[in-house]
Structure formats: structure tokens, C-alpha cells
Design a protein around this motif. Structure first.
Motif, PDB file in Angstrom:
ATOM      1  N   ASP A 217       0.830  -1.208   0.000  1.00  0.00           N
ATOM      2  CA  ASP A 217       0.000   0.000   0.000  1.00  0.00           C
ATOM      3  C   ASP A 217       0.861   1.252   0.000  1.00  0.00           C
ATOM      4  O   ASP A 217       1.832   1.347   0.736  1.00  0.00           O
ATOM      5  N   LEU A 219       0.522   4.915   1.042  1.00  0.00           N
ATOM      6  CA  LEU A 219      -0.385   5.781   1.797  1.00  0.00           C
ATOM      7  C   LEU A 219      -0.296   7.216   1.285  1.00  0.00           C
ATOM      8  O   LEU A 219       0.788   7.784   1.245  1.00  0.00           O
ATOM      9  N   ASP A 225      -5.515   8.073   8.455  1.00  0.00           N
ATOM     10  CA  ASP A 225      -6.092   6.882   9.049  1.00  0.00           C
ATOM     11  C   ASP A 225      -5.683   5.693   8.196  1.00  0.00           C
ATOM     12  O   ASP A 225      -5.904   5.688   6.984  1.00  0.00           O
ATOM     13  N   SER A 227      -6.666   2.473   8.914  1.00  0.00           N
ATOM     14  CA  SER A 227      -7.397   1.300   9.415  1.00  0.00           C
ATOM     15  C   SER A 227      -7.770   0.327   8.301  1.00  0.00           C
ATOM     16  O   SER A 227      -7.832  -0.879   8.542  1.00  0.00           O
ATOM     17  N   ALA A 228      -7.989   0.832   7.072  1.00  0.00           N
ATOM     18  CA  ALA A 228      -8.321  -0.097   5.982  1.00  0.00           C
ATOM     19  C   ALA A 228      -7.131  -1.013   5.700  1.00  0.00           C
ATOM     20  O   ALA A 228      -7.282  -2.228   5.549  1.00  0.00           O
ATOM     21  N   THR A 229      -5.935  -0.425   5.655  1.00  0.00           N
ATOM     22  CA  THR A 229      -4.725  -1.217   5.448  1.00  0.00           C
ATOM     23  C   THR A 229      -4.536  -2.218   6.587  1.00  0.00           C
ATOM     24  O   THR A 229      -4.183  -3.376   6.360  1.00  0.00           O
ATOM     25  N   THR A 231      -6.818  -3.518   8.506  1.00  0.00           N
ATOM     26  CA  THR A 231      -7.814  -4.597   8.408  1.00  0.00           C
ATOM     27  C   THR A 231      -7.312  -5.657   7.428  1.00  0.00           C
ATOM     28  O   THR A 231      -7.477  -6.857   7.648  1.00  0.00           O
ATOM     29  N   LYS A 232      -6.664  -5.177   6.365  1.00  0.00           N
ATOM     30  CA  LYS A 232      -6.080  -6.106   5.400  1.00  0.00           C
ATOM     31  C   LYS A 232      -4.957  -6.922   6.066  1.00  0.00           C
ATOM     32  O   LYS A 232      -4.806  -8.113   5.799  1.00  0.00           O
ATOM     33  N   ARG A 234      -4.836  -7.786   9.165  1.00  0.00           N
ATOM     34  CA  ARG A 234      -5.475  -8.814   9.982  1.00  0.00           C
ATOM     35  C   ARG A 234      -5.947  -9.980   9.106  1.00  0.00           C
ATOM     36  O   ARG A 234      -5.840 -11.141   9.484  1.00  0.00           O
ATOM     37  N   ALA A 235      -6.464  -9.641   7.920  1.00  0.00           N
ATOM     38  CA  ALA A 235      -7.009 -10.679   7.051  1.00  0.00           C
ATOM     39  C   ALA A 235      -5.908 -11.546   6.456  1.00  0.00           C
ATOM     40  O   ALA A 235      -6.067 -12.765   6.357  1.00  0.00           O
ATOM     41  N   GLN A 256      -2.906   2.958  15.786  1.00  0.00           N
ATOM     42  CA  GLN A 256      -4.006   2.157  15.245  1.00  0.00           C
ATOM     43  C   GLN A 256      -3.746   0.658  15.368  1.00  0.00           C
ATOM     44  O   GLN A 256      -4.694  -0.111  15.524  1.00  0.00           O
ATOM     45  N   GLN A 260      -6.618  -1.289  17.218  1.00  0.00           N
ATOM     46  CA  GLN A 260      -7.337  -2.365  16.523  1.00  0.00           C
ATOM     47  C   GLN A 260      -6.838  -3.740  16.936  1.00  0.00           C
ATOM     48  O   GLN A 260      -7.340  -4.756  16.450  1.00  0.00           O
TER      49      GLN A 260
ATOM     50  N   PHE B  13     -14.935  -8.979   7.742  1.00  0.00           N
ATOM     51  CA  PHE B  13     -14.037  -7.856   7.472  1.00  0.00           C
ATOM     52  C   PHE B  13     -14.801  -6.684   6.844  1.00  0.00           C
ATOM     53  O   PHE B  13     -14.450  -5.532   7.034  1.00  0.00           O
ATOM     54  N   THR B 145     -12.668  -5.130  15.965  1.00  0.00           N
ATOM     55  CA  THR B 145     -12.155  -4.290  17.046  1.00  0.00           C
ATOM     56  C   THR B 145     -12.472  -2.838  16.718  1.00  0.00           C
ATOM     57  O   THR B 145     -12.211  -2.369  15.610  1.00  0.00           O
ATOM     58  N   GLN B 261     -12.998   3.502   3.015  1.00  0.00           N
ATOM     59  CA  GLN B 261     -12.463   2.292   3.649  1.00  0.00           C
ATOM     60  C   GLN B 261     -12.450   1.118   2.676  1.00  0.00           C
ATOM     61  O   GLN B 261     -11.469   0.389   2.580  1.00  0.00           O
ATOM     62  N   PHE B 265      -9.243  -0.885   1.089  1.00  0.00           N
ATOM     63  CA  PHE B 265      -9.067  -2.333   1.254  1.00  0.00           C
ATOM     64  C   PHE B 265      -8.919  -3.015  -0.099  1.00  0.00           C
ATOM     65  O   PHE B 265      -8.029  -3.833  -0.305  1.00  0.00           O
ATOM     66  N   GLU B 270      -3.289   3.738  -1.928  1.00  0.00           N
ATOM     67  CA  GLU B 270      -2.984   4.850  -2.826  1.00  0.00           C
ATOM     68  C   GLU B 270      -4.226   5.361  -3.543  1.00  0.00           C
ATOM     69  O   GLU B 270      -4.263   6.488  -4.008  1.00  0.00           O
TER      70      GLU B 270
END
Lengths: 414, 299
Positions: A217, A219, A225, A227-229, A231-232, A234-235, A256, A260, B13, B145, B261, B265, B270
């Protein structure tokens, strides 16, 4: 009695002749027994904190070298002095000031500004004038593929910043009897030239081991933020997470990840010190691997500061805070000048350039030896892990003082 | 698109992304609502909106450094920024209130630069955060979370929104503000002191920014020069939602948050912000087409 017009003309020509004699730099910028170095630094604007670190680093070196007898050129002892201008953290101003230093002030010995961006703006100016510049705060690798002949950097360049983390992960995998090629790496790096250099270095090294990049990613600068990255993360459960995005990226990642409760076995970042993650996040920042140019616990030695640890003590007693690596590498830049001036035994910029290129020395900051592009290849990047709130050098193993804690315990056990 | 498979295989997710998006979007929505209010009443597009947010963050940070829990920074930052906003109107904005949009944009742009530099002078350029230490909420067997501070921020946003709504509907000043927004000249004829209304509006907007900034310093990080991102984001939300529609602004803010978001994901970080901008263009084009069709009916 002369005619007033003639008298005035005579006066004008006398003054201009005088100005010519005084103003023309004899050979180089040496005033009496003082050698004048020049630097444009950021005293205002977004780099002012680091600009000040850089200045303090230069000043401490100058003071120490002068105390210890100065610089000997042609059998005479000279003192060092630095002329500073404020570049306001903007590239255009930096280039202007470099011209001013060289053309108006006659400075022939340049020290670098703070940041890769400013160095990029100033390097063409010094290059064109044939004035050597020794810098300690421009790490972008784009500075060293332009064929510059007069630019020298004492620090490790950006693509080396986190590459060591890949080696460390591979070492750990081998020690645990696993194949490094099975490792999964996640990269979340800011979308600016400097951070992208870091990413390129990481990807190169990961490829060498055949590791799999599961997240890559970039950024955006405006992003606050991630958090989307995460969450990835975590997945996809990578074995190593690499984060770099200046102080903002470091602070955001630590915050974060902990909020999280994202578990990763290994986390490597840049700019931990700048973001003060240890002070701000306490135990939440533990186990993070932080890339640094230099650490006061390293075992390098020299005649001016003794050791890295002594340098840290001297610096703190002068300026009231622990020296960040930005200050240490600035000090080292001045030491390179001193060494080169003495070896060249001359103030001629071309001779000095060759002398700098032939540098091979150890300083409290590390070994310094330049390759043909002008970057220091003798000093590795260092990884420190935050262990119970303390920075401990864990890689490269040759200079390491402690062992890495791996894998990072899960949040449920912290 | 390998990441799409993850969402299909493990829909949990998606829930995480959805909730994160809603919570993040709400904070932007609050800032956007302030922007819409000021825009609607004074016809000034405040470029310094984001810098007021950041200033609010620094006020809250100061409170935090005094040893007070940063949540108390929310009302304090709002109060301080109320005064700042009032001052900004009385010193600068009243001069440009009747000028064209370009002049007022330039004026607020100047204020933006001034605020950035002042904050930098006083606090330095380092990244700052305040820790609320409220912990994390675990849902669905720890698979989701949510940081409690984001939830608290969400509640604060709703409370601020409700309070504003009540204020504009019920209070005397609120009614005057609405009357001025509808027709300033008529309001003046009816005896409303529009100068007072304008200064109150600018001050209220600044207070909203202050409260939002206090949330931002607890949820994310602040730095003197990152205000513009908040200005642009709130401007975008207002463009989508329209002026003077709190519900619409909240929905647009949270909707864009969720879109961001999922884009982050699926497409990578980017494209996270780029995607939202692309979405904005699509919304504007579609809306324009619909308006054009409506116009045809009228012919």
C-alpha cells in the motif's frame, strides 16, 4: 584643486578598486586564520526541529575541532566557522541561498541542508560552481544517480533504511528452521519520493529471498487513518509489517495497531524517534523495530568525541537533550571536511573534492568511505527494537547489543 | 482483486470496514456541517476550516499536557475557538463579507497560512497526539475491534449535531441566523443585527472546528500543516450534501468514509482518497444530468 567631477570619479574608482581587492576571495573563503563553511538550514517552517538538530550537530563539531587545535593546512592552524542562512524549509529558497553563499559570500566549503528535498535543490548549484558539499541529512537515492561529482553523504541512503528488517526476518526464519521464501511481507509506505525509496529497497531484498509481498500500500500524504490497510493486515496475516511515512506514519501506525489489536510477528518502521513513539505510547510501542542511522550504544570510536556514547553525553551537556541521529550525522559531516582539508593540504575546491572522495575514516558516527556516486558505503543502517520502553540495537548482528524478541507476543498477552 | 475474495470468504471484514468508515466519516461530517453553516449564512467558503480544526486540536493538546483528561479538551477547545472565530470575523472577515467569493476565499486562505505559521511557532512542527486511554471494544468473538475513542467521538459528533439543530431551530439567535441565511436584506429590515449574526455564525463554525479538532488529536494525529486535508474533505461533503441540511451532511460524510475504507481495502491505500474524489465527480455528473432532465420537463 581638482574638478569635483574628476574628484568624484577618482573616488569611485579608488573605492571600487579597494572593493575588488577586499571582495575577491584570495583563493577560497578563508578569513585570516578562519576557514568559513556555509550552510542553508531550516530554522523556520516544517523542518525547523530537524534544522536545529543539524545546526547543533555542526556547531558541536566546529567547537570540538577548534578546541583540539583546529585544522592544519600548509603548516598553519585554522579555526572553523559556519555561516548559516534560514531556507524556511522551502527548496527554492535553499537554492537561492546556496547561490548567495557561493557567489556573494565566497564560501567554497559547503555543508548540507536538512532533508533530501532541500539537498536536491542545492546540489545542482554547488555542482555547477564546482564547490564540494558534504551532507548528512539528504538520504534520497535519487541524489546519487545524477552523476554529481561534488556531493558527498555520510549517511546511509534511503533504500537501505528498512532492508535490514528483511534480512532480520530471514535470519529469524532460518533459526526457527523455516524457509525464508515462505515469509509473507506487508508494506505500507507513504507515497512520497523518500518513503518510496525505502519501499524499493525493501522490495529488492524481499525478492532476493523470494518472499511474498501480500500487501503493498502507498499511503497518500493526506491520509490520517490507516485502518483499511490494517484490516487487510489482519485478514492476510503477514510475517513482517513494514511501515514508513515520516513521523505522522509512525504515530498513526503505533496508535491504530494497538487500538485495533492487530497482531504481527514483526513490525519495522522509520521515524520512531521523530514521532516520539516511546514517550507518547509507552508500552504500546514495545517490540517495534526502528531503523536508525546511528545509536549512542554503537561501538565506533574517534579522537574528537572518543565514542558514540561520549558524543551523546557531550551533546546533551551542550544542548540539553539526547542527540538524535540527525545531529550525529551533521557532526560527522564537519569531521569529513576537517580530515579532507588536512589531507588535501590546500584550499583548492578541485583538490578538496578528490581528498573528500578518498576519505576512509572511522568517526563516533561510523565508518566513512564514499563510493563513486558520493554516498557512504561503510556504515550500515541499524535496527533498534523497543524493549520494555528502551531502544536496544538488535541488528546488524555485528554491532548489536541485544537480542531481538521475536515473534511479538499477541495483544491478548500484552 | 484478490482482496475481494477475502471479503466474500470472510464477510466479517466488511463489517469492520463499514463500522470504521462510519466512525471516521462522522468526524469529517461535523467539520463539514460547520463549513456549510458559514457558507450558507455568510457566503464565505472558509479555506481555513481545516486549520481551525488543527488549532482546536492544539488547544485540546494543551489541556491534555496540563494533566486533564483529553475528553475535557472538547468543550474547552470549542469555547476557545468560539472566541478565535469571533475575533477572525471582527478583524478580517467583516471587510470581505459583501465582496465576491474570490475575495473572501483569498482572505480565508491568508488566515489559513497565518494559523499554520502561528501554530508552528508556538508548538513546533512535530506530530502530536493525546491519549484518551479508553481501550478497545471487541465484537463478534474478537473479530471486530473498534477503538472506544472513535465510538466516543461518534457520540460527541451526534451530540454536537443535535445541539446545533436545537440551537438553530429554537433559540432567538438561531432563528436570526436562519433568517439571515434566507435573505439578509429582509432580515435587516425586520430589525435583525446581521453583523452580529455573521460574527456569531463564524464563531459557531470555529467552535465546531474546535470540538472536531479535540476529537482528531485523540483519534488520529495533528501537525501544524495538515489542515488543508480537512478543508478539502469537508468541502467535498458539503458539495455532495448541499448547504443547510444536517442529516444530508452526516449521511454524505459517513457514506464517503465507508467508500474510502472499502476503496482502501480493495484497491490499495494509494486509491483511497482518489477513489472518493472520483466518486464525487460521478455524483456531480449524475446530478447535473438529472437536473437537465428536470429542466426539459419544465419547457
Amino acid at each position: 584643486m581638482l574638478h569635483p567631477v574628476i574628484r568624484r570619479a577618482a573616488l569611485v574608482s579608488a573605492v571600487s578598486a579597494l572593493a575588488f581587492v577586499l571582495g575577491a576571495p584570495a583563493q577560497a573563503k578563508v578569513e585570516g586564520d578562519t576557514i568559513v563553511l556555509g550552510a542553508a538550514l531550516s530554522f523556520t517552517g516544517k523542518y525547523k526541529t530537524n534544522g536545529q538538530h543539524t545546526k547543533n550537530g555542526y556547531d558541536l563539531a566546529v567547537e570540538r575541532i577548534n578546541e583540539k587545535g583546529g585544522v592544519k593546512v600548509g603548516g598553519k592552524s585554522y579555526k572553523l566557522k559556519v555561516v548559516y542562512y534560514d531556507d524556511e524549509s522551502t527548496a527554492a529558497r535553499g537554492a537561492q541561498l546556496a547561490e548567495r553563499l557561493i557567489k556573494q559570500d565566497g564560501v567554497k566549503f559547503m555543508l548540507g541542508p536538512y532533508s533530501s528535498g532541500l539537498t536536491k535543490a542545492i546540489a545542482p548549484v554547488t555542482e555547477q560552481a564546482g564547490i564540494p558539499m558534504v551532507e548528512g541529512n539528504g538520504a534520497s537515492r535519487a541524489l546519487f544517480n545524477k552523476g554529481y561529482k561534488y556531493l558527498f553523504a555520510v549517511l546511509s541512503t534511503s533504500e537501505q533504511y528498512l532492508a535490514e528488517a528483511i534480512n532480520l526476518a530471514a535470519e529469524q526464519a532460518k533459526a526457527a528452521g523455516q524457509d525464508p521464501a515462505k515469509l509473507k511481507v506487508a508494506v505500507a509506505v507513504e507515497n512520497d519520493p523518500f518513503s518510496q525509496d525505502i519501499r524499493a529497497g525493501v522490495l529488492d531484498d524481499a525478492k532476493r529471498y523470494g518472499m511474498q509481498i501480500v500487501i503493498d500500500d502507498k499511503l497518500p500524504k493526506e491520509l490520517n487513518d490507516m485502518s483499511a490497510t490494517l484490516t487487510k493486515v489482519r485478514a492476510l496475516k503477514p510475517d513482517l509489517l513494514i511501515v514508513s511515512g515520516h513521523a505522522k506514519g509512525a504515530a498513526t501506525a503505533i496508535r491504530q495497531l494497538s487500538e485495533q489489536k492487530i497482531d504481527v510477528p514483526m513490525l519495522a518502521m522509520t521515524h520512531c524517534e521523530a514521532a516520539q513513539v516511546r514517550a507518547k505510547f509507552g508500552a504500546l510501542a514495545d517490540y517495534t523495530l526502528c531503523a536508525t542511522q546511528w545509536a549512542e550504544t554503537m561501538t565506533y570510536k574517534d579522537d574528537y568525541f572518543g565514542s558514540a556514547g561520549n558524543y551523546a553525553k557531550d551533546f546533551e551537556s551542550h544542548f540539553g537533550y539526547v542527540p538524535p541521529y540527525q545531529a550525529a550525522e551533521s557532526t560527522a559531516s564537519v569531521m569529513v571536511w576537517k580530515d579532507a582539508l588536512e589531507r588535501a593540504n590546500s584550499f583548492d575546491p578541485a583538490k578538496l573534492r578528490d581528498a573528500i572522495a578518498a576519505t576512509d575514516m572511522q568517526t563516533f558516527y561510523g565508518n566513512i568511505k564514499f563510493d563513486e556516486t558520493g554516498k557512504n558505503i561503510a556504515k550500515p543502517m541499524v535496527l533498534r527494537q523497543i524493549q520494555a520502553g528502551e531502544y536496544k540495537v538488535v541488528a546488524p548482528s555485528k554491532w548489536a547489543s541485544d537480542k531481538i524478541i521475536h515473534p511479538i507476543p499477541p495483544w491478548s498477552a500484552r | 482483486m484478490g482482496d475481494l475474495q477475502i471479503l466474500i470468504d470472510a464477510p466479517i471484514f466488511s463489517v469492520q470496514l463499514l463500522l470504521d468508515g462510519l466512525l471516521i466519516g462522522a468526524i469529517f461530517a461535523l467539520v463539514a456541517y460547520g463549513l456549510a453553516l458559514e457558507w450558507g449564512v455568510t457566503n464565505i467558503i472558509n479555506i481555513a476550516q481545516g486549520d481551525l480544526v488543527i488549532l482546536g486540536g492544539y488547544v485540546a493538546l494543551t489541556v491534555y499536557h496540563l494533566g486533564v483528561h483529553p475528553l475535557f479538551g472538547v468543550p474547552i477547545a470549542a469555547a476557545v475557538l468560539f472566541c478565535v472565530g469571533w475575533l477572525i470575523y471582527r478583524t478580517v472577515l467583516f471587510r470581505v463579507i459583501d465582496r465576491d467569493l474570490f475575495t473572501s476565499i483569498l482572505a480565508t486562505f491568508g488566515i489559513s497560512i497565518l494559523l499554520q505559521q502561528l501554530i508552528d511557532k508556538v508548538y513546533g512542527a512535530d506530530v502530536q497526539t493525546a491519549e484518551a486511554n479508553l481501550g478497545t471494544l471487541f465484537l463478534f468473538d474478537n473479530q471486530i475491534t473498534l477503538s472506544n475513542i472513535k465510538l466516543v467521538a461518534f457520540v460527541v459528533v451526534l451530540a454536537c449535531g443535535g445541539l446545533l439543530l436545537w440551537f438553530l431551530k429554537r433559540s432567538r439567535t438561531g432563528q436570526a441566523i436562519r433568517a439571515t441565511a434566507q435573505n439578509a436584506r429582509a432580515a435587516r429590515i425586520m430589525g435583525i443585527d446581521t453583523e452580529h449574526v455573521y460574527s456569531m455564525t463564524v464563531a459557531i463554525n470555529a467552535a465546531i472546528c474546535g470540538a472536531a479538532g479535540a476529537l482528531v488529536v485523540m483519534v488520529w494525529v495533528i501537525q501544524p500543516f495538515i489542515g488543508l486535508a480537512y478543508t478539502i474533505r469537508s468541502f467535498m461533503i458539503v458539495v455532495v450534501a448541499g448547504i443547510g441540511n444536517l442529516g444530508g451532511v452526516l449521511a454524505a460524510g459517513m457514506g464517503l468514509g465507508v467508500a474510502e475504507q472499502f476503496a482502501g481495502f480493495l484497491l490499495g491505500a494509494e486509491f483511497q482518497i482518489g477513489f472518493v474524489f472520483a466518486l464525487l465527480v460521478v455524483i456531480l455528473v449524475v446530478r447535473n444530468l438529472r437536473l437537465a432532465r428536470k429542466r426539459e420537463y419544465l419547457h
